[in-house]
Design a protein around this motif. Structure first.
Motif, PDB file in Angstrom:
ATOM      1  N   GLY A  81      -0.752   0.980  -6.644  1.00 17.97           N
ATOM      2  CA  GLY A  81      -1.395   2.403  -6.583  1.00 17.97           C
ATOM      3  C   GLY A  81      -2.545   2.719  -7.113  1.00 17.97           C
ATOM      4  O   GLY A  81      -2.787   3.965  -7.655  1.00 17.97           O
ATOM      5  N   LYS A  82      -3.201   1.847  -7.802  1.00 17.68           N
ATOM      6  CA  LYS A  82      -4.374   2.035  -8.775  1.00 17.68           C
ATOM      7  C   LYS A  82      -5.623   2.139  -7.942  1.00 17.68           C
ATOM      8  O   LYS A  82      -5.618   1.351  -6.716  1.00 17.68           O
ATOM      9  CB  LYS A  82      -4.279   1.020  -9.936  1.00 17.68           C
ATOM     10  N   ARG A  83      -6.621   2.560  -8.676  1.00 20.31           N
ATOM     11  CA  ARG A  83      -7.982   2.203  -7.977  1.00 20.31           C
ATOM     12  C   ARG A  83      -8.617   0.878  -8.813  1.00 20.31           C
ATOM     13  O   ARG A  83      -8.461   0.843  -9.803  1.00 20.31           O
ATOM     14  CB  ARG A  83      -8.935   3.520  -8.534  1.00 20.31           C
ATOM     15  N   GLN A 100      -5.064   3.933 -14.787  1.00 19.08           N
ATOM     16  CA  GLN A 100      -5.283   3.892 -13.326  1.00 19.08           C
ATOM     17  C   GLN A 100      -6.720   3.068 -12.841  1.00 19.08           C
ATOM     18  O   GLN A 100      -6.801   2.915 -11.347  1.00 19.08           O
ATOM     19  CB  GLN A 100      -5.463   5.314 -12.691  1.00 19.08           C
ATOM     20  N   ILE A 107      -3.680  -2.675  -5.804  1.00 21.30           N
ATOM     21  CA  ILE A 107      -3.547  -1.692  -4.620  1.00 21.30           C
ATOM     22  C   ILE A 107      -2.161  -1.402  -4.603  1.00 21.30           C
ATOM     23  O   ILE A 107      -1.755  -0.369  -4.059  1.00 21.30           O
ATOM     24  CB  ILE A 107      -4.179  -2.004  -3.574  1.00 21.30           C
ATOM     25  N   ARG A 108      -1.210  -2.506  -4.516  1.00 21.23           N
ATOM     26  CA  ARG A 108       0.111  -2.446  -4.458  1.00 21.23           C
ATOM     27  C   ARG A 108       0.902  -1.311  -5.383  1.00 21.23           C
ATOM     28  O   ARG A 108       2.052  -1.001  -5.371  1.00 21.23           O
ATOM     29  CB  ARG A 108       0.973  -3.671  -4.362  1.00 21.23           C
ATOM     30  N   ARG A 115       3.835   1.592   4.696  1.00 25.11           N
ATOM     31  CA  ARG A 115       5.005   1.706   3.896  1.00 25.11           C
ATOM     32  C   ARG A 115       4.790   3.304   3.812  1.00 25.11           C
ATOM     33  O   ARG A 115       6.170   4.007   3.691  1.00 25.11           O
ATOM     34  CB  ARG A 115       4.925   1.050   2.464  1.00 25.11           C
ATOM     35  N   ALA A 116       3.749   3.981   3.714  1.00 22.73           N
ATOM     36  CA  ALA A 116       3.773   5.515   3.505  1.00 22.73           C
ATOM     37  C   ALA A 116       3.924   6.169   4.655  1.00 22.73           C
ATOM     38  O   ALA A 116       4.200   7.549   4.609  1.00 22.73           O
ATOM     39  CB  ALA A 116       2.246   5.668   2.701  1.00 22.73           C
ATOM     40  N   VAL A 124      -3.910  -3.043   1.574  1.00 19.85           N
ATOM     41  CA  VAL A 124      -4.228  -1.582   1.764  1.00 19.85           C
ATOM     42  C   VAL A 124      -3.261  -1.186   3.170  1.00 19.85           C
ATOM     43  O   VAL A 124      -2.616  -0.169   3.148  1.00 19.85           O
ATOM     44  CB  VAL A 124      -5.741  -1.133   1.944  1.00 19.85           C
ATOM     45  N   GLN A 164      -8.635   2.131  -1.705  1.00 21.87           N
ATOM     46  CA  GLN A 164      -8.721   2.552  -3.054  1.00 21.87           C
ATOM     47  C   GLN A 164      -9.431   1.320  -3.816  1.00 21.87           C
ATOM     48  O   GLN A 164      -9.770   1.263  -4.910  1.00 21.87           O
ATOM     49  CB  GLN A 164      -7.346   2.785  -3.817  1.00 21.87           C
ATOM     50  N   MET A 181       0.281  -0.951   2.275  1.00 26.20           N
ATOM     51  CA  MET A 181       0.641   0.302   1.522  1.00 26.20           C
ATOM     52  C   MET A 181       0.447   1.430   2.639  1.00 26.20           C
ATOM     53  O   MET A 181       1.495   2.368   2.462  1.00 26.20           O
ATOM     54  CB  MET A 181      -0.380   0.513   0.512  1.00 26.20           C
ATOM     55  N   GLU A 182      -0.323   1.342   3.534  1.00 24.72           N
ATOM     56  CA  GLU A 182      -0.404   2.648   4.523  1.00 24.72           C
ATOM     57  C   GLU A 182       0.828   2.510   5.386  1.00 24.72           C
ATOM     58  O   GLU A 182       1.382   3.715   5.785  1.00 24.72           O
ATOM     59  CB  GLU A 182      -1.554   2.515   5.286  1.00 24.72           C
TER      60      GLU A 182
END
Ligand SMILES: C[S@@+](CC[C@H](N)C(=O)[O-])C[C@H]1O[C@@H](n2cnc3c(N)ncnc32)[C@H](O)[C@@H]1O
Length: 230
Positions: free
Chosen positions: A198-200, A178, A195-196, A228-229, A222, A9, A225-226
């Motif tokens: 969740g923003k652009r 955002q 990024i942590r 974690r998801a 990034v 992002q 976060m991936e």
């Protein structure tokens, strides 16, 4: 020469902020830690033992910045770190362009001592300014502890003014919106926090060495976060 890289992002530009920022259009928040303006004369042996100030001067980060890069037509709100010598000029610019503004600070857990007839600041200020609709947000129950963070040694990323993750996380929790742009990205601390959260993120940095550090740090955020998801 300008170069752009997209990582998750985040889109990162290697080049001059004054040329690139207007081309990116309107963002919800410009978060920046622009070159400081301060009197760099003196401090002798004390300063020689602490390389951060030498690095700042060598990279021209003691000469200030052009306030016009903070443009209310391009951002609905902004966060701006600054040296206390810039307080009045910068405050005037923000007061003329935003509806409300507040002075906030990062309190350093490991400040340098007071020396050479001057203060070595034990906190670092930043302004949060906003126009209609983009007022501060966020849960504040335990936020007070995020104001306190240690100074990172400049050797970690070979950069003299890296902002702490904890402080940047608080800022990301407090800003409304955002889309985040940091035109003076340095090693990418704003990008990692964005990024942590969740923003652009859009970042600009002119120094190739710091740009590469930012790419690496933001790639890691990034990936984190991936994972974690997943
Ligand atoms: C105070 S540092 C930001 C450090 C950042 N907050 C961090 O945590 O790493 C300012 C950065 O702006 C960059 N810079 C200065 N003038 C610039 C310009 N005109 N365009 C793009 N970057 C610039 C410098 O190379 C420096 O890395």
């Amino acid at each position: 020469m300008e170069e752009a890289i997209t990582i998750g992002q985040a889109t990162l530009y290697l080049g001059d902020a004054y040329a690139i920022r207007p081309t990116l259009g309107r963002m919800d928040v410009d978060v920046m830690d622009p070159p400081y303006r301060f009197n760099a004369v003196g401090a002798g042996k004390f300063r020689a033992a602490r390389q951060a100030t030498h690095m700042l001067i060598a990279e021209g980060m003691d000469k200030g910045f052009d306030h016009s890069i903070i443009n209310p037509l391009l951002c609905g709100s902004c966060i701006v770190f600054f040296h206390p010598d810039q307080l009045l000029d910068l405050g005037d610019h923000l007061r003329g362009n935003f509806r409300r503004m507040v002075l906030c600070q990062w309190i350093k857990e490991n400040p340098a001592p007071h020396r050479n007839k001057n203060y070595i600041f034990d906190s670092e200020p930043y302004f949060h300014a906003w126009n209609e609709g983009l007022h501060p947000v966020g849960a504040h129950e335990d936020m007070h502890r995020y104001v306190f963070a240690p100074v990172a040694p400049s050797k970690i990323y070979d950069h003299p003014t890296v902002k702490p993750d904890r402080v940047m996380a608080k800022i990301m929790a407090n800003v409304n919106g955002q889309t985040i742009c940091d035109p003076f990205m340095g090693t990418g601390s704003t990008g990692v926090a964005a990024i942590r959260a969740g923003k652009r993120f859009y970042g600009i940095e002119k120094n190739p060495k710091h740009f590469e550090t930012a790419c690496n740090r933001i790639s890691a955020a990034v990936a984190e976060m991936e994972a974690r998801a997943a």
